[in-house]
Design a protein around this motif. Structure first.
Motif, PDB file in Angstrom:
ATOM      1  N   TRP A  38     -61.150 -82.977 -61.003  1.00  0.00           N
ATOM      2  CA  TRP A  38     -60.102 -82.300 -61.762  1.00  0.00           C
ATOM      3  C   TRP A  38     -60.699 -81.349 -62.801  1.00  0.00           C
ATOM      4  CZ3 TRP A  38     -60.765 -83.370 -66.828  1.00  0.00           C
ATOM      5  CH2 TRP A  38     -61.283 -84.600 -67.184  1.00  0.00           C
ATOM      6  N   CYS A  39     -61.943 -81.613 -63.187  1.00  0.00           N
ATOM      7  CA  CYS A  39     -62.583 -80.779 -64.217  1.00  0.00           C
ATOM      8  C   CYS A  39     -62.693 -79.331 -63.746  1.00  0.00           C
ATOM      9  CB  CYS A  39     -63.951 -81.341 -64.569  1.00  0.00           C
ATOM     10  SG  CYS A  39     -64.998 -81.623 -63.130  1.00  0.00           S
ATOM     11  N   THR A  40     -63.164 -79.129 -62.532  1.00  0.00           N
ATOM     12  CA  THR A  40     -63.332 -77.762 -62.012  1.00  0.00           C
ATOM     13  C   THR A  40     -61.969 -77.084 -61.873  1.00  0.00           C
ATOM     14  OG1 THR A  40     -65.116 -78.653 -60.677  1.00  0.00           O
ATOM     15  CG2 THR A  40     -64.433 -76.419 -60.185  1.00  0.00           C
ATOM     16  N   ARG A  41     -61.056 -77.847 -61.349  1.00  0.00           N
ATOM     17  CA  ARG A  41     -59.721 -77.272 -61.103  1.00  0.00           C
ATOM     18  C   ARG A  41     -59.074 -76.837 -62.419  1.00  0.00           C
ATOM     19  NH1 ARG A  41     -58.234 -81.316 -58.361  1.00  0.00           N
ATOM     20  NH2 ARG A  41     -56.834 -82.305 -59.841  1.00  0.00           N
ATOM     21  N   MET A  42     -59.135 -77.715 -63.425  1.00  0.00           N
ATOM     22  CA  MET A  42     -58.408 -77.452 -64.652  1.00  0.00           C
ATOM     23  C   MET A  42     -59.172 -76.572 -65.639  1.00  0.00           C
ATOM     24  SD  MET A  42     -55.690 -78.930 -63.913  1.00  0.00           S
ATOM     25  CE  MET A  42     -54.754 -78.758 -65.432  1.00  0.00           C
ATOM     26  N   MET A  43     -60.506 -76.667 -65.630  1.00  0.00           N
ATOM     27  CA  MET A  43     -61.276 -75.953 -66.660  1.00  0.00           C
ATOM     28  C   MET A  43     -61.899 -74.649 -66.151  1.00  0.00           C
ATOM     29  SD  MET A  43     -63.002 -78.966 -68.943  1.00  0.00           S
ATOM     30  CE  MET A  43     -64.282 -79.445 -67.808  1.00  0.00           C
ATOM     31  N   LYS A  44     -61.925 -74.480 -64.828  1.00  0.00           N
ATOM     32  CA  LYS A  44     -62.569 -73.271 -64.284  1.00  0.00           C
ATOM     33  C   LYS A  44     -61.618 -72.468 -63.382  1.00  0.00           C
ATOM     34  CE  LYS A  44     -66.900 -74.261 -65.686  1.00  0.00           C
ATOM     35  NZ  LYS A  44     -67.866 -73.402 -66.337  1.00  0.00           N
ATOM     36  N   LEU A  45     -61.072 -73.127 -62.362  1.00  0.00           N
ATOM     37  CA  LEU A  45     -60.274 -72.381 -61.386  1.00  0.00           C
ATOM     38  C   LEU A  45     -58.951 -71.885 -61.973  1.00  0.00           C
ATOM     39  CD1 LEU A  45     -60.786 -74.428 -58.089  1.00  0.00           C
ATOM     40  CD2 LEU A  45     -62.163 -72.601 -59.049  1.00  0.00           C
TER      41      LEU A  45
ATOM     42  N   SER B   3     -76.484 -74.805 -64.378  1.00  0.00           N
ATOM     43  CA  SER B   3     -75.625 -74.571 -65.532  1.00  0.00           C
ATOM     44  C   SER B   3     -74.452 -75.569 -65.467  1.00  0.00           C
ATOM     45  CB  SER B   3     -75.098 -73.135 -65.489  1.00  0.00           C
ATOM     46  OG  SER B   3     -74.522 -72.873 -64.224  1.00  0.00           O
ATOM     47  N   GLY B   4     -73.479 -75.371 -66.305  1.00  0.00           N
ATOM     48  CA  GLY B   4     -72.310 -76.254 -66.284  1.00  0.00           C
ATOM     49  C   GLY B   4     -72.318 -77.215 -67.451  1.00  0.00           C
ATOM     50  N   CYS B   5     -71.344 -78.102 -67.435  1.00  0.00           N
ATOM     51  CA  CYS B   5     -71.180 -79.044 -68.553  1.00  0.00           C
ATOM     52  C   CYS B   5     -72.434 -79.910 -68.733  1.00  0.00           C
ATOM     53  CB  CYS B   5     -69.995 -79.954 -68.286  1.00  0.00           C
ATOM     54  SG  CYS B   5     -68.478 -79.063 -67.929  1.00  0.00           S
ATOM     55  N   PHE B   6     -72.732 -80.250 -69.982  1.00  0.00           N
ATOM     56  CA  PHE B   6     -73.957 -81.042 -70.221  1.00  0.00           C
ATOM     57  C   PHE B   6     -73.858 -82.411 -69.557  1.00  0.00           C
ATOM     58  CE2 PHE B   6     -71.319 -81.915 -74.013  1.00  0.00           C
ATOM     59  CZ  PHE B   6     -71.324 -83.302 -74.030  1.00  0.00           C
ATOM     60  N   PHE B   7     -72.628 -82.891 -69.321  1.00  0.00           N
ATOM     61  CA  PHE B   7     -72.467 -84.219 -68.710  1.00  0.00           C
ATOM     62  C   PHE B   7     -72.201 -84.138 -67.211  1.00  0.00           C
ATOM     63  CE2 PHE B   7     -68.277 -83.488 -71.060  1.00  0.00           C
ATOM     64  CZ  PHE B   7     -67.666 -82.852 -69.981  1.00  0.00           C
ATOM     65  N   CYS B   8     -72.429 -82.981 -66.617  1.00  0.00           N
ATOM     66  CA  CYS B   8     -72.017 -82.808 -65.220  1.00  0.00           C
ATOM     67  C   CYS B   8     -72.563 -83.927 -64.319  1.00  0.00           C
ATOM     68  CB  CYS B   8     -72.463 -81.463 -64.680  1.00  0.00           C
ATOM     69  SG  CYS B   8     -71.829 -81.204 -63.010  1.00  0.00           S
ATOM     70  N   PHE B   9     -71.670 -84.490 -63.531  1.00  0.00           N
ATOM     71  CA  PHE B   9     -72.020 -85.602 -62.640  1.00  0.00           C
ATOM     72  C   PHE B   9     -72.896 -85.157 -61.476  1.00  0.00           C
ATOM     73  CE2 PHE B   9     -67.829 -83.843 -62.023  1.00  0.00           C
ATOM     74  CZ  PHE B   9     -67.916 -83.363 -60.734  1.00  0.00           C
ATOM     75  N   TYR B  10     -73.074 -83.836 -61.314  1.00  0.00           N
ATOM     76  CA  TYR B  10     -73.961 -83.362 -60.253  1.00  0.00           C
ATOM     77  C   TYR B  10     -75.437 -83.451 -60.652  1.00  0.00           C
ATOM     78  CZ  TYR B  10     -70.278 -81.532 -57.261  1.00  0.00           C
ATOM     79  OH  TYR B  10     -69.211 -81.417 -56.422  1.00  0.00           O
ATOM     80  N   GLN B  11     -75.691 -83.784 -61.915  1.00  0.00           N
ATOM     81  CA  GLN B  11     -77.090 -83.858 -62.351  1.00  0.00           C
ATOM     82  C   GLN B  11     -77.861 -84.918 -61.580  1.00  0.00           C
ATOM     83  OE1 GLN B  11     -77.853 -83.573 -66.886  1.00  0.00           O
ATOM     84  NE2 GLN B  11     -75.671 -83.938 -66.670  1.00  0.00           N
TER      85      GLN B  11
ATOM     86  N   GLY C 199     -73.660 -78.837 -55.643  1.00  0.00           N
ATOM     87  CA  GLY C 199     -72.879 -78.685 -56.867  1.00  0.00           C
ATOM     88  C   GLY C 199     -71.720 -77.711 -56.735  1.00  0.00           C
ATOM     89  N   CYS C 200     -71.072 -77.610 -57.852  1.00  0.00           N
ATOM     90  CA  CYS C 200     -69.846 -76.850 -57.907  1.00  0.00           C
ATOM     91  C   CYS C 200     -70.185 -75.369 -58.078  1.00  0.00           C
ATOM     92  CB  CYS C 200     -69.098 -77.410 -59.105  1.00  0.00           C
ATOM     93  SG  CYS C 200     -67.959 -76.374 -59.851  1.00  0.00           S
ATOM     94  N   LEU C 201     -69.786 -74.542 -57.124  1.00  0.00           N
ATOM     95  CA  LEU C 201     -70.213 -73.144 -57.142  1.00  0.00           C
ATOM     96  C   LEU C 201     -69.722 -72.378 -58.367  1.00  0.00           C
ATOM     97  CD1 LEU C 201     -69.868 -72.068 -53.446  1.00  0.00           C
ATOM     98  CD2 LEU C 201     -71.930 -72.101 -54.839  1.00  0.00           C
ATOM     99  N   ILE C 202     -68.497 -72.582 -58.736  1.00  0.00           N
ATOM    100  CA  ILE C 202     -67.973 -71.798 -59.857  1.00  0.00           C
ATOM    101  C   ILE C 202     -68.666 -72.198 -61.149  1.00  0.00           C
ATOM    102  CG2 ILE C 202     -66.006 -73.258 -60.502  1.00  0.00           C
ATOM    103  CD1 ILE C 202     -64.360 -70.595 -60.616  1.00  0.00           C
ATOM    104  N   CYS C 203     -69.214 -73.407 -61.221  1.00  0.00           N
ATOM    105  CA  CYS C 203     -69.907 -73.867 -62.426  1.00  0.00           C
ATOM    106  C   CYS C 203     -71.406 -73.578 -62.387  1.00  0.00           C
ATOM    107  CB  CYS C 203     -69.750 -75.373 -62.603  1.00  0.00           C
ATOM    108  SG  CYS C 203     -68.081 -75.961 -62.580  1.00  0.00           S
ATOM    109  N   HIS C 204     -71.982 -73.555 -61.203  1.00  0.00           N
ATOM    110  CA  HIS C 204     -73.446 -73.581 -61.114  1.00  0.00           C
ATOM    111  C   HIS C 204     -74.082 -72.362 -60.485  1.00  0.00           C
ATOM    112  CE1 HIS C 204     -72.493 -78.116 -60.870  1.00  0.00           C
ATOM    113  NE2 HIS C 204     -72.770 -77.793 -62.101  1.00  0.00           N
ATOM    114  N   LEU C 205     -73.301 -71.350 -60.195  1.00  0.00           N
ATOM    115  CA  LEU C 205     -73.878 -70.219 -59.463  1.00  0.00           C
ATOM    116  C   LEU C 205     -74.807 -69.393 -60.330  1.00  0.00           C
ATOM    117  CD1 LEU C 205     -73.487 -69.254 -56.565  1.00  0.00           C
ATOM    118  CD2 LEU C 205     -71.869 -67.593 -57.451  1.00  0.00           C
TER     119      LEU C 205
HETATM  120  S1  SF4 Z   1     -70.012 -78.337 -64.510  1.00  0.00           S
HETATM  121 FE1  SF4 Z   1     -69.657 -80.312 -63.495  1.00  0.00          FE
HETATM  122  S2  SF4 Z   1     -68.438 -81.485 -64.990  1.00  0.00           S
HETATM  123 FE2  SF4 Z   1     -68.292 -79.318 -65.604  1.00  0.00          FE
HETATM  124  S3  SF4 Z   1     -66.463 -78.521 -64.609  1.00  0.00           S
HETATM  125 FE3  SF4 Z   1     -68.163 -78.120 -63.220  1.00  0.00          FE
HETATM  126  S4  SF4 Z   1     -68.257 -79.877 -61.812  1.00  0.00           S
HETATM  127 FE4  SF4 Z   1     -66.988 -80.455 -63.600  1.00  0.00          FE
END
Ligand code: SF4
Length: 277
Positions: free
Chosen positions: A95-102, A174-182, A271-277
């Protein structure tokens, strides 16, 4: 005659490049600076990014000579987390990507016709976020122009922007410091280089409102366990062994494969493309 469509056709096309704070989108901004004069640069700010990322974007902003518009969502991560019953986001609950990025991206674009520039490289098989909105068309200049990992590094080096500062201490995305993709090693590095952020991430690991279960950022391992000195040492040792193995494997890869861009020195990532590209 569809009046909505007629109105859409009359509107000028906007050119938008979304930055994630990562190297590929930064290199694309450098690459496109003199190619599209009316480019809009945007960054979907979660307010949970690394300070390194904010500093990198400031540097990039100076180079491109235009403001990078920070899109924000109308609430905070903590409020969203409460709305989702305290269930931390994960690969299956993104939900983080959907609500905070997309959503902020689509809100920013509105109904205007848009060409969205995406920094996927020529040596990647990834598929970028492609909006289902009919007014947004995604384009992939690096893919079209054959620019691979080495090409991106060259663009960043020649511009003086360089690689994102967090790569110096071993973080790959890149992305949130707590990103679960770490990866585990990235949590160790976060603890070593940003202990305050590690503490903040750890504080989120508590029972959720719905069933009281505790969700963890790093698979099923609590950060309180991961930060034990002996556990951190173990993760580092394993990582070093893995690195040595990968270096050896790379030596064994035929030159033609390396040149084809199939070896990129990058951490495995889904990882999440919109966050990590
Ligand atoms: S960086 Fe990670 S935690 Fe932050 S919005 Fe993207 S997927 Fe979610």
């Amino acid at each position: 005659m569809n009046n909505d469509k007629t109105n859409l056709e009359k509107k000028p096309v906007r050119h938008i490049l979304s930055l994630s704070g990562g190297k590929d989108s930064a290199a694309l901004a450098v690459y496109m600076r003199d190619r599209v004069s009316d480019m809009e640069y945007i960054f979907h700010d979660t307010d949970k990014e690394l300070p390194d990322t904010y500093a990198y974007l400031d540097k990039l902003e100076d180079y491109i000579g235009k403001p990078i518009v920070r899109t924000t969502f109308d609430t905070t991560f903590d409020t969203l987390l409460r709305q989702y019953g305290g269930m931390l986001p994960s690969n299956h609950r993104r939900w983080c990507t959907r609500m905070m990025k997309l959503k902020p991206f689509e809100d920013y674009v509105g109904e205007d016709p848009v060409i969205n520039y995406v920094g996927i490289r020529a040596d990647e098989a990834r598929v970028g976020y492609i909006s289902t909105k009919p007014n947004i068309e995604a384009v992939f200049p690096f893919r079209e122009d054959g620019i691979d990992y080495d090409g991106v590094q060259k663009i960043l080096a020649e511009s003086g922007i360089g690689m994102p500062p967090y790569t110096e201490w071993g973080r790959t995305r890149s992305g949130c410091f707590f990103c679960f993709y770490q990866q585990k090693i990235e949590w160790v590095r976060l603890k070593q280089h940003h202990p305050d952020l590690f503490e903040q991430a750890k504080a989120y690991e508590k029972g959720n409102r719905i069933n009281g279960n505790v969700f963890y950022w790093s698979k099923n391992e609590p950060l309180a366990e991961l930060e034990r000195p002996e556990r951190m040492r173990e993760i580092e040792e394993r990582w070093e062994i893995q690195q040595a193995r990968e270096t050896q494997n790379r030596k064994n890869v035929p030159l033609v494969t390396t040149l084809a861009g199939l070896e990129t020195n990058e951490a495995p990532s889904s990882g999440c493309l919109i966050c990590h590209l």
